[in-house]
Design a protein around this motif. Sequence first.
Motif, short mmCIF file in Angstrom:
data_model
loop_
_atom_site.label_atom_id
_atom_site.label_comp_id
_atom_site.label_asym_id
_atom_site.label_seq_id
_atom_site.Cartn_x
_atom_site.Cartn_y
_atom_site.Cartn_z
N GLU A 24 0.86 -1.17 0.00
CA GLU A 24 0.00 0.00 0.00
C GLU A 24 0.90 1.23 0.00
O GLU A 24 2.07 1.15 0.37
CB GLU A 24 -0.89 0.02 1.26
N TRP A 25 0.35 2.38 -0.40
CA TRP A 25 1.14 3.60 -0.33
C TRP A 25 0.24 4.79 -0.02
O TRP A 25 -0.95 4.78 -0.28
CB TRP A 25 1.93 3.83 -1.62
N HIS A 26 0.88 5.78 0.60
CA HIS A 26 0.19 7.02 0.96
C HIS A 26 1.06 8.19 0.56
O HIS A 26 2.26 8.21 0.85
CB HIS A 26 -0.10 7.07 2.46
N LEU A 27 0.47 9.18 -0.09
CA LEU A 27 1.18 10.36 -0.53
C LEU A 27 0.86 11.52 0.41
O LEU A 27 -0.31 11.87 0.62
CB LEU A 27 0.77 10.72 -1.96
N SER A 28 1.90 12.10 1.01
CA SER A 28 1.73 13.24 1.91
C SER A 28 1.93 14.53 1.12
O SER A 28 3.06 14.86 0.73
CB SER A 28 2.74 13.16 3.06
N LEU A 29 0.86 15.26 0.89
CA LEU A 29 0.90 16.45 0.04
C LEU A 29 1.61 17.60 0.74
O LEU A 29 1.32 17.90 1.91
CB LEU A 29 -0.51 16.86 -0.36
N GLY A 30 2.52 18.23 0.01
CA GLY A 30 3.23 19.38 0.54
C GLY A 30 4.33 19.04 1.54
O GLY A 30 4.91 19.94 2.15
N VAL A 31 4.63 17.77 1.71
CA VAL A 31 5.61 17.33 2.71
C VAL A 31 6.92 17.01 2.01
O VAL A 31 6.94 16.37 0.96
CB VAL A 31 5.10 16.11 3.49
#
Length: 227
Positions: free
Chosen positions: A192-199
């Motif tokens: 699974e993956w998660h994208l942290s916006l602006g990080v």
Amino acid sequence: MAARIDGPRLAAKSRTPRQLVVFLHGYGADGNDLIEIARQWQPWLPDAEFVAPHAPDRCSQSPTGRQWFPLTFRDPGERWRGVTAAHPGLDAFLDAELARLSLDDSRLALVGFSQGTMMALHVGLRRRGRVAAILGYSGLLVAPEPPDVDTGGGALQKPPILLVHGDADQVIPLDALFQSVNDLGETEVPCEWHLSLGVGHGIDEAGLRHGGLFLTRRFGLPFPKGR
């Protein structure tokens, strides 16, 4: 002989450890850099013992920090040689910690940041037993370099994996996340993956929440109430 490693710990809140969570810090940091995350997750994982070992070597570019392996950022093969060389020492540490708690790999989760993610993926996929989870922040799966190098043979384990990455990361660019997910998929390892916006090259509160909930789920624990 592999260097002995150790680091800060947080005992199970319940005083009866049933899981082990091992944090693997990034290049130039040490175990103190990640152990505080354990205090945030402890209410969700009351039976987990947490440990954040210091990498075995002093960092050549940050004398107060540690490194799992040296980096020049010029040699394309140094990451592969590095994770391979550091593997035995970390593997022995994990064996000793599990034995101390009378647990097996199914009760172990590896949590890495940056270079620590490289180590978590490399070692976690090659344990004798399948670990409960691998959680990687701002890192990547190190591929053999050159691509046809002998990897030692043997089938990889297929533990559940969550990779979290900031879309503004300038240290390990976002493309590394998608390349890692693709490479894992080609070996049929679930990811699974998660994208942290602006990080950038770091961990935000959303990433910490996703990671903590991922571990509760993979340890078979109920969704935390009020969270």
